[in-house]
Scaffold this motif. Sequence first.
Motif, short mmCIF file in Angstrom:
data_model
loop_
_atom_site.label_atom_id
_atom_site.label_comp_id
_atom_site.label_asym_id
_atom_site.label_seq_id
_atom_site.Cartn_x
_atom_site.Cartn_y
_atom_site.Cartn_z
N VAL A 153 0.86 -1.20 0.00
CA VAL A 153 0.00 0.00 0.00
C VAL A 153 0.89 1.24 0.00
O VAL A 153 0.69 2.18 -0.78
N LEU A 154 1.89 1.27 0.87
CA LEU A 154 2.80 2.42 0.95
C LEU A 154 3.53 2.63 -0.37
O LEU A 154 3.63 3.75 -0.87
N ASP A 155 4.06 1.53 -0.94
CA ASP A 155 4.86 1.64 -2.16
C ASP A 155 4.05 2.07 -3.36
O ASP A 155 4.60 2.61 -4.32
N ASN A 156 2.75 1.83 -3.35
CA ASN A 156 1.91 2.20 -4.49
C ASN A 156 1.20 3.54 -4.29
O ASN A 156 0.36 3.92 -5.08
N SER A 157 1.57 4.24 -3.24
CA SER A 157 1.06 5.58 -3.01
C SER A 157 1.90 6.55 -3.84
O SER A 157 3.11 6.35 -4.01
N ALA A 158 1.28 7.61 -4.33
CA ALA A 158 2.02 8.62 -5.09
C ALA A 158 2.85 9.49 -4.16
O ALA A 158 3.84 10.11 -4.56
N ALA A 159 2.46 9.54 -2.89
CA ALA A 159 3.15 10.40 -1.91
C ALA A 159 4.44 9.74 -1.43
O ALA A 159 4.62 8.53 -1.53
N LEU A 160 5.35 10.56 -0.91
CA LEU A 160 6.54 10.06 -0.23
C LEU A 160 6.12 9.85 1.22
O LEU A 160 5.52 10.74 1.83
N ILE A 161 6.42 8.68 1.79
CA ILE A 161 5.99 8.37 3.15
C ILE A 161 7.21 7.92 3.95
O ILE A 161 8.03 7.15 3.45
N ASN A 197 8.73 4.52 2.01
CA ASN A 197 8.14 3.83 0.87
C ASN A 197 9.04 4.00 -0.35
O ASN A 197 10.06 4.70 -0.31
N ARG A 198 8.67 3.31 -1.42
CA ARG A 198 9.49 3.28 -2.64
C ARG A 198 9.72 4.70 -3.19
O ARG A 198 10.82 5.02 -3.63
N GLN A 199 8.66 5.55 -3.17
CA GLN A 199 8.80 6.90 -3.72
C GLN A 199 9.86 7.71 -2.96
O GLN A 199 10.60 8.48 -3.55
#
Length: 159
Positions: free
Chosen positions: A21-29, A42-44
């Motif tokens: 879920v975190l990695d597929n968010s457009a936001a940086l988390i 997350n990935r971003q």
Amino acid sequence: GGFFLAHWDGTRETEDRFQAVLDNSAALIFVKDRNGKYTLVNRQFATLLQMPTEQVLGKMDDELFNPSKAQTNRERDRRVLTREVIDESEETYVTRDGLRTFLTVRFPLRGANNQVYAVGGVATDITDRKRAETDAKEALARRDQFLAMLSHELRNPLS
């Protein structure tokens, strides 16, 4: 660890789902512990730093950003931890695609004892919105300049 899920069952599957879920968010988390070490990204976020996620974890801002940015991050984190408030700021990063502006919201994370144990953060890319605002302001300024010139010409015709 049992991040901030209400019904955390501690299984690898739940953790993988949560990370997906975190990695597929457009936001940086991100999440940082009280000492400023990144415990979750997350990935971003890792992509912005051009590093694999595993290399970001356990690091501090001094190891990831220039001294000025690292100090600003520390001050914002300290404010969230000591005052237990939400901190909202616009932050600019140099990326491969040039300058990007993010709206970053930092917030306190509380454990079962209601004590703040970490700082959470979500950063949304607002570069395009900022660019549109700037373009609109410039267009209004040009219009106002044109109208001022026009009204001057109408009041003072060429002799």
